[in-house]
Design a protein around this motif. Structure first.
Motif, mmCIF file in Angstrom:
data_model
loop_
_atom_site.group_PDB
_atom_site.id
_atom_site.type_symbol
_atom_site.label_atom_id
_atom_site.label_comp_id
_atom_site.label_asym_id
_atom_site.label_seq_id
_atom_site.Cartn_x
_atom_site.Cartn_y
_atom_site.Cartn_z
ATOM 1 N N ILE A 234 -42.612 43.903 -10.585
ATOM 2 C CA ILE A 234 -42.495 42.514 -9.952
ATOM 3 C C ILE A 234 -41.702 41.636 -10.440
ATOM 4 O O ILE A 234 -41.091 40.876 -9.519
ATOM 5 C CB ILE A 234 -44.017 41.883 -9.783
ATOM 6 C CG1 ILE A 234 -45.078 43.054 -9.106
ATOM 7 C CG2 ILE A 234 -44.283 40.804 -8.996
ATOM 8 C CD1 ILE A 234 -46.528 42.554 -9.187
ATOM 9 N N THR B 198 -38.053 42.449 -9.378
ATOM 10 C CA THR B 198 -37.650 42.254 -8.285
ATOM 11 C C THR B 198 -37.763 40.819 -7.364
ATOM 12 O O THR B 198 -37.351 40.772 -6.438
ATOM 13 C CB THR B 198 -38.678 43.165 -7.300
ATOM 14 O OG1 THR B 198 -40.148 43.111 -7.588
ATOM 15 C CG2 THR B 198 -38.281 44.801 -7.706
ATOM 16 N N GLN B 199 -38.769 40.285 -8.090
ATOM 17 C CA GLN B 199 -39.099 38.687 -7.445
ATOM 18 C C GLN B 199 -38.009 37.641 -8.204
ATOM 19 O O GLN B 199 -38.304 36.221 -8.017
ATOM 20 C CB GLN B 199 -40.342 38.379 -7.454
ATOM 21 C CG GLN B 199 -41.046 39.399 -6.409
ATOM 22 C CD GLN B 199 -42.406 38.775 -5.797
ATOM 23 O OE1 GLN B 199 -43.207 39.349 -5.900
ATOM 24 N NE2 GLN B 199 -42.168 37.303 -5.723
ATOM 25 N N ARG C 234 -44.803 37.061 -11.360
ATOM 26 C CA ARG C 234 -44.107 36.353 -10.721
ATOM 27 C C ARG C 234 -43.803 34.977 -11.391
ATOM 28 O O ARG C 234 -42.529 34.518 -11.379
ATOM 29 C CB ARG C 234 -44.593 36.053 -9.363
ATOM 30 C CG ARG C 234 -44.746 37.048 -8.295
ATOM 31 C CD ARG C 234 -45.569 36.928 -7.133
ATOM 32 N NE ARG C 234 -45.797 38.063 -6.272
ATOM 33 C CZ ARG C 234 -46.883 38.998 -6.580
ATOM 34 N NH1 ARG C 234 -47.858 38.672 -7.354
ATOM 35 N NH2 ARG C 234 -47.037 40.028 -5.841
ATOM 36 N N THR D 254 -36.404 47.933 -4.990
ATOM 37 C CA THR D 254 -37.466 48.632 -4.678
ATOM 38 C C THR D 254 -38.766 47.790 -5.220
ATOM 39 O O THR D 254 -38.816 47.748 -6.338
ATOM 40 C CB THR D 254 -37.764 49.964 -5.273
ATOM 41 O OG1 THR D 254 -36.397 50.581 -4.794
ATOM 42 C CG2 THR D 254 -38.954 50.680 -4.734
ATOM 43 N N PHE D 255 -39.633 47.427 -4.561
ATOM 44 C CA PHE D 255 -40.749 46.523 -4.846
ATOM 45 C C PHE D 255 -42.049 47.576 -5.413
ATOM 46 O O PHE D 255 -41.779 48.573 -5.494
ATOM 47 C CB PHE D 255 -41.343 45.803 -3.579
ATOM 48 C CG PHE D 255 -42.241 44.621 -3.941
ATOM 49 C CD1 PHE D 255 -41.866 43.733 -4.902
ATOM 50 C CD2 PHE D 255 -43.434 44.519 -3.138
ATOM 51 C CE1 PHE D 255 -42.828 42.510 -5.061
ATOM 52 C CE2 PHE D 255 -44.326 43.377 -3.411
ATOM 53 C CZ PHE D 255 -43.981 42.646 -4.463
ATOM 54 N N THR E 197 -37.588 45.714 -1.072
ATOM 55 C CA THR E 197 -37.979 44.337 -1.167
ATOM 56 C C THR E 197 -37.285 43.792 -0.209
ATOM 57 O O THR E 197 -35.927 43.246 -0.238
ATOM 58 C CB THR E 197 -37.267 43.836 -2.683
ATOM 59 O OG1 THR E 197 -38.054 44.548 -3.650
ATOM 60 C CG2 THR E 197 -37.894 42.344 -2.766
ATOM 61 N N CYS E 198 -37.757 43.502 1.067
ATOM 62 C CA CYS E 198 -37.058 43.101 2.232
ATOM 63 C C CYS E 198 -37.982 41.798 2.782
ATOM 64 O O CYS E 198 -39.016 42.025 3.318
ATOM 65 C CB CYS E 198 -37.054 44.306 3.206
ATOM 66 S SG CYS E 198 -36.204 43.655 4.709
ATOM 67 N N TYR E 199 -37.358 40.518 2.595
ATOM 68 C CA TYR E 199 -38.190 39.690 3.318
ATOM 69 C C TYR E 199 -38.192 39.446 4.624
ATOM 70 O O TYR E 199 -37.240 39.558 5.390
ATOM 71 C CB TYR E 199 -37.385 38.216 2.956
ATOM 72 C CG TYR E 199 -36.995 38.048 1.181
ATOM 73 C CD1 TYR E 199 -37.903 38.940 0.445
ATOM 74 C CD2 TYR E 199 -36.301 37.101 0.695
ATOM 75 C CE1 TYR E 199 -37.646 38.764 -0.921
ATOM 76 C CE2 TYR E 199 -36.062 36.791 -0.436
ATOM 77 C CZ TYR E 199 -36.618 37.707 -1.621
ATOM 78 O OH TYR E 199 -36.492 37.585 -2.889
ATOM 79 N N GLY F 283 -44.162 38.324 -2.865
ATOM 80 C CA GLY F 283 -44.423 39.596 -1.990
ATOM 81 C C GLY F 283 -46.083 39.718 -1.856
ATOM 82 O O GLY F 283 -46.667 39.801 -2.957
ATOM 83 N N ARG G 162 -44.820 47.401 4.904
ATOM 84 C CA ARG G 162 -44.326 46.983 3.664
ATOM 85 C C ARG G 162 -44.692 45.688 3.348
ATOM 86 O O ARG G 162 -45.617 45.010 4.259
ATOM 87 C CB ARG G 162 -42.861 47.013 3.699
ATOM 88 C CG ARG G 162 -42.229 46.157 4.857
ATOM 89 C CD ARG G 162 -40.462 46.447 4.695
ATOM 90 N NE ARG G 162 -40.267 45.783 5.997
ATOM 91 C CZ ARG G 162 -39.477 44.755 6.235
ATOM 92 N NH1 ARG G 162 -39.690 43.791 5.339
ATOM 93 N NH2 ARG G 162 -39.085 44.415 7.270
ATOM 94 N N TRP H 141 -43.469 38.409 2.963
ATOM 95 C CA TRP H 141 -43.230 37.361 1.943
ATOM 96 C C TRP H 141 -43.323 36.174 2.234
ATOM 97 O O TRP H 141 -42.796 35.401 3.053
ATOM 98 C CB TRP H 141 -41.758 37.866 1.795
ATOM 99 C CG TRP H 141 -41.511 38.902 1.190
ATOM 100 C CD1 TRP H 141 -41.435 40.339 1.693
ATOM 101 C CD2 TRP H 141 -41.194 39.252 -0.365
ATOM 102 N NE1 TRP H 141 -41.169 41.392 0.935
ATOM 103 C CE2 TRP H 141 -41.182 40.843 -0.554
ATOM 104 C CE3 TRP H 141 -41.089 38.763 -1.417
ATOM 105 C CZ2 TRP H 141 -40.914 41.428 -1.575
ATOM 106 C CZ3 TRP H 141 -41.033 39.219 -2.827
ATOM 107 C CH2 TRP H 141 -40.775 40.714 -2.789
#
Length: 802
Positions: free
Chosen positions: A331, A334-335, A367, A410-411, A417-419, A464, A641, A644
C-alpha cells in the motif's frame, strides 16, 4: 412527497443503547460456569526455550488446564499466511504457543485456564521457564545491515521480502530535471488503542454440538472458517459472533491471534465455556503494531514546478512475523504518488524482520507513511523553487478529465491501481478557503508581534477503498413486527453501520431508517463474506444491501402489480405503502403485504386484512412456480477493483519555542468519499481518524530498548491525545461519485488519519521558519521540536540540487 434518506444527517440508531451502558462487549459475555484464561508471555525479545516446568501451576487449587506447545497437537501449528505474495520469499507466522524460540517480548509461551482470572494469573507465576537469551535486533536500519543478528536463522539479512515497482524511465527523467530534492524520512511505530482490548469467549453446547465463539474480531467469518479447519469441525458447528466491538482500527483484523485458537480449543477439551480478556499492558506489548518505516526518497521537477519523476527506497519493519504478508508496504509503495500526475516512478521496498511485535494493518495501513514522504517532498521542492506550496500542488494534480487514471502499479488486491474519479484541486481549494490561506501571512505577522510562532500545513491524499472479494446481505420484511430485518456478517466497531445501512434499505423499501434492524458480525446470520477492513464496508456491504433491498422491493412491486393488474414499473414503495403511482386507492401497507406473501403465516394473523383478501382471490396455487414465500432476498456484491477516495487537510499550529509544545489552533478536513450516505457518520469517521493522526504526530510512539524490551507498556508511557489536545475539526464534503458501484460510494473509515503527520510536519516547520528547522520524522515530542535540525544553506528557497 417521498422522503429520501440517503445523504441525510440521520441520528445514529445504535447510540441510544450504547450511551446508557446497554451495549454488549465480549467482556460482558459471562455464560454459566465460565472458566478464565491467562497467557504467559516471553520476557525476552529473542531466546531459546530450554525447559518449562508446569508441575507447580497444575497443582494450584482452581487450575483446570495448563498448556505449553507440546500439549496442543496439530492445533499447535503456525497460523496461516493470510495474504501470500510471490515477493514474500521468506514468510514466517507464529505458533499459538512458542515451541522452541521466542522472537519478541510478549510472545505466548504457556496458557492457563482456571476457575477465575485470579487463580489463572497466580498459576502463571508458578510456571518455571528457563530461557537461553539470544542476540536481539530492534533498530530497523541495523536489522537490514550486513552482519546483524538474525531474527530467524534461515532468513539472510532479516530480509522477508523485496518489492520493486517501476513505471516510466526514471533515470532519464532525473537526468532531464531542472531541480532535484532528496531526503531521508522516518515514521516510527504506533499501535491501535481501542476502548475494548481483545477478548475471546468460547461456549460449547452439549446439545447441538455447536461451538459459539464471541470474539473482538473484525472478520468473524474468517475466524469461523479457520477454527472449523483447526478444530476439525464442520463449519455449521462453529458460530463466531463479533458483538459491540469497542474499536478495531485494524488491530483486530488479524487471523489468528494465539488466543483465538487457544480459548476455543480449551473450551472443547474441558467441555465448559472459557473466556480470556486482554489487559492494556498485554495489548501494548503483544497486539500487532504498524507504521515503522524509513524512506530515502527524491523528486525531480522542471523549473515550473511540474514533477517529472519520483524515486523511493524504503525499509519496512514487519516485526518478528509476517501474518498479513506484505500488504502494508504494498500500500505504501502504490499510494505514495497520491493525487499527482507523475509518469516516472520507482519504488524499492525491503521488508525486514526485527525482534518486535508483528506488524499488520492499522488505520491508514501504510498510507500515512506514503503521504508523509510525498507531501514532504513537495514542500521541500516548493521551497527550493521559491513557489507557493498550494500552487505547486495544483500544477501536479490529476485533472478531472483524466479519469479513470491508471497509475501503472499493482494494488494490494492484485488489481490495477486505477483511480476511478476525483476532484483534487477543488478539495485543496476548499480546504485553503476554509483555513483562510490568503490571509495567513498577515495573521502570522500579528502573532509574531505578540511573541507567538504559528505555522500552516497542508496535505493531500488518495485512498484505495472498497476492495473485494465480496460481501453478502439478507433483507427480509417481517410483517408481524413491522420491521425490516437485515443481516450481514461484516462486523462493526463503531462506524455507524446500523444507521448507514438502514438508510440504504429505507430508501429502497419506502420506510424510515428506525424501522430497519441491522444484524452484523454473526456467522450464523450470514454464511458468506470477508470482514471489516480497508475502508470497504459502505462500498462492498452497502452495495450488497442495496442490491438485496432492490430485489425485495421488486418482489413487492410484482405482487401488487398482479393484484391490481398493472405493470410493475407503475408500482412504487413509499411511506410504508406499496402503491400504484398516481392512483391513491390502489395501495397496500408494506407490512400487510409481507404477511400475506407467506401463505402459512397469514392464516394465523388478522393484521394483513385487505392484502390477504386480494391474494386469496387469486386463482391457482398459493405459490407460483419458482416463487418463494415472504418478501426477502439474499444478494452479493463483488467489486471489480478498489474505488479511490481523496481529500485535503489544512491546519494552523502554534509552537511554544521555549517548551516545544504544539497547540492546534484550527483544523479543516475536506473529504471526497463519493456519494455521502450520512454526512454526520462520515464526519465522525474523519474526526476519529484526525485524532489518531494527531496522536501519531505528537504523542503515540512504541519505544523499545536495545535489548528489545518495550518501554511503552502503559498509558503513562504511550501517550494518547485527549479532548484537550484535539481541536474542533471543520469537515467539508466533495462528492465525486464512484463509477464502480451502484451507490457511487467510496470508503471513509481510514481517510482522516492519512495526511495528518504530513501537514503537522509542515505546520511545525512553517511556525519555526525563522529558525530554518527541518522536519523529516514523526512523531515529534516537545523535546524533539526544541532540538529540530536546522536546514543547510543549500536548502533555502530558490536553490536546487541542479
Amino acid at each position: 412527497m417521498t422522503t429520501r434518506w440517503f445523504g441525510q444527517r440521520v441520528a445514529r440508531n445504535e447510540d441510544g443503547r450504547l450511551l446508557v451502558g446497554a451495549g454488549t462487549f465480549v467482556d460482558d459475555v459471562n455464560p454459566p460456569s465460565v472458566l478464565h484464561a491467562a497467557v504467559l508471555r516471553s520476557p525476552f525479545a529473542h531466546a531459546r526455550i530450554v525447559r518449562i516446568d508446569t508441575s507447580r501451576a497444575r497443582e494450584l487449587p482452581g487450575v483446570e488446564l495448563v498448556w505449553t506447545a507440546s500439549d496442543l497437537g496439530d492445533a499447535g501449528r503456525p497460523s496461516p499466511m493470510l495474504v501470500p505474495n510471490p515477493s514474500l520469499t521468506h514468510p514466517r507466522t507464529q505458533y499459538p504457543l512458542a515451541p522452541e524460540l521466542v522472537n519478541y517480548v510478549g510472545e505466548p509461551v504457556a496458557f492457563v485456564v482456571a476457575q477465575d482470572r485470579y487463580a489463572a494469573e497466580d498459576a502463571l507465576d508458578l510456571l518455571e521457564v528457563e530461557y537461553d537469551p539470544l542476540p536481539a535486533v530492534v533498530d530497523l536500519d541495523a536489522a537490514a545491515a550486513a552482519g546483524s543478528p538474525l531474527v530467524h536463522a534461515d532468513v539472510p539479512n532479516n530480509l522477508a521480502a523485496r518489492l520493486d515497482q517501476e513505471i516510466g524511465d526514471v533515470d532519464a527523467a532525473f537526468e532531464q530535471a531542472d531541480c532535484v530534492y532528496e531526503d531521508r524520512f522516518v515514521i516510527e511505530r504506533g499501535a491501535g488503542q481501542p476502548m475494548e482490548c481483545r477478548a475471546v469467549c468460547a461456549v460449547p453446547d452439549p446439545v447441538d454440538g455447536v461451538l459459539t465463539v464471541y470474539d473482538t474480531t473484525q472478520a468473524p467469518l474468517s475466524i469461523r472458517n479457520g477454527l472449523a479447519v483447526l478444530l476439525h469441525l464442520p463449519e455449521s458447528k462453529v458460530r463466531v459472533v463479533a458483538p459491540d466491538v469497542g474499536g478495531g482500527f485494524g488491530t483486530k483484523i488479524m487471523m489468528f491471534y494465539s488466543e483465538e485458537v487457544l480459548v476455543p480449543l480449551a473450551a472443547l477439551r474441558l467441555g465448559r465455556p472459557v473466556k480470556w480478556t486482554e489487559d492494556r499492558r498485554e495489548h501494548l506489548i503483544a497486539s500487532n503494531h504498524e507504521r515503522g518505516q524509513t524512506h530515502w526518497a527524491s523528486v525531480a521537477a522542471a523549473a515550473d514546478g511540474r514533477i517529472i519523476a519520483v524515486k523511493d527506497r524504503f525499509l519496512h519493519d514487519t516485526g518478528a512475523y509476517t501474518p498479513y504478508g506484505i500488504v502494508v508496504p504494498i500500500i505504501t509503495s502504490t499510494q505514495l504518488l497520491g493525487p499527482y500526475r507523475i509518469r516516472n516512478y520507482r519504488s524499492q521496498a525491503e521488508v525486514i524482520y526485527t525482534n518486535k511485535v508483528p506488524v499488520t494493518p492499522y488505520r491508514g495501513a501504510g498510507r500515512p507513511q506514503a503521504c508523509f514522504v510525498m507531501e514532504r517532498l513537495i514542500d521541500g521542492l516548493a521551497e527550493r523553487l521559491g513557489m507557493d506550496r498550494a500552487e505547486i500542488r495544483r500544477r501536479n494534480f490529476i485533472p478531472p478529465d483524466a479519469f479513470p487514471y491508471d497509475v501503472g502499479l499493482t494494488f494490494q488486491d492484485g488489481r490495477p491501481t486505477c483511480y476511478d474519479s476525483g476532484q483534487y484541486a477543488e478539495g485543496l481549494d476548499r480546504a485553503l478557503s476554509a483555513i483562510q490561506y490568503e490571509n495567513f501571512e498577515a495573521e502570522r505577522e500579528r502573532a509574531r508581534t505578540e511573541g507567538r510562532r504559528i505555522g500552516l500545513g497542508m496535505a493531500c491524499y488518495v485512498e484505495g477503498t472498497g476492495i473485494g472479494p465480496y460481501e453478502g446481505a439478507h433483507v427480509r420484511i417481517e410483517g408481524s413486527s413491522r420491521r425490516i430485518v437485515v443481516a450481514t456478517c461484516v462486523g462493526t466497531q463503531g462506524q455507524g453501520h446500523q444507521t448507514s445501512f438502514a438508510q440504504i434499505v429505507a430508501d429502497e423499501l419506502g420506510v424510515r431508517p428506525d424501522e430497519v434492524d441491522i444484524t452484523t458480525g454473526d456467522s450464523r446470520s450470514m454464511n458468506w463474506g470477508s470482514g471489516t477492513y480497508a475502508s470497504r464496508s459502505a462500498v462492498v456491504t452497502g452495495n450488497a444491501i442495496h442490491v438485496a433491498a432492490q430485489a425485495v422491493a421488486q418482489q413487492a412491486r410484482t405482487l401488487v402489480s398482479d393484484i391490481f393488474e398493472v405493470s410493475a414499473e407503475d408500482v412504487e414503495l413509499a411511506e410504508g405503502q406499496v402503491r400504484v403511482k398516481g392512483s391513491p386507492g390502489h395501495s397496500l401497507e408494506l407490512w400487510d403485504l409481507a404477511l400475506a406473501a407467506n401463505p402459512v403465516r397469514y392464516a394465523y394473523s388478522d393484521q394483513a386484512g385487505r392484502a390477504m383478501t386480494l391474494l386469496k382471490a387469486k386463482d391457482g396455487p398459493a405459490l407460483d412456480e419458482g416463487a418463494a414465500p415472504g418478501l426477502e432476498a439474499r444478494e452479493y456484491f463483488a467489486p471489480d477493483r478498489a474505488t479511490w477516495a481523496s481529500g485535503a487537510h489544512a491546519a494552523v499550529v502554534e509552537i511554544d519555542e521555549r517548551t516545544g509544545i504544539p497547540r492546534i489552533l484550527r483544523y479543516v478536513a475536506v473529504h471526497d468519499c463519493g456519494r455521502v450516505i450520512n454526512p454526520m457518520v462520515v464526519e465522525g469517521q474523519v474526526h476519529g481518524g484526525v485524532a489518531q493522526g494527531i496522536g501519531g504526530s505528537f504523542y503515540e510512539r512504541m519505544v523499545y530498548s536495545e535489548e528489545g524490551q518495550p518501554l511503552s507498556s502503559t498509558f503513562m508511557d504511550y501517550l494518547i491525545p485527549t479532548s484537550i489536545e484535539i481541536p474542533d475539526i471543520e469537515t467539508l464534503h466533495v462528492e465525486t461519485p464512484s463509477t464502480l458501484n451502484p451507490l457511487g460510494v467510496k470508503g471513509a473509515g481510514e481517510a482522516g488519519v492519512i495526511p495528518v503527520a504530513a501537514l503537522m510536519a509542515a505546520a511545525v516547520e512553517d511556525a519555526l521558519r525563522e529558525q530554518h528547522v527541518h522536519v523529516t520524522r514523526m512523531p515529534l515530542t516537545p523535546s524533539d521540536i526544541t532540538s529540530l535540525p536546522r536546514k543547510a544553506a543549500d536548502s533555502q528557497p530558490g536553490s536546487c540540487a541542479r
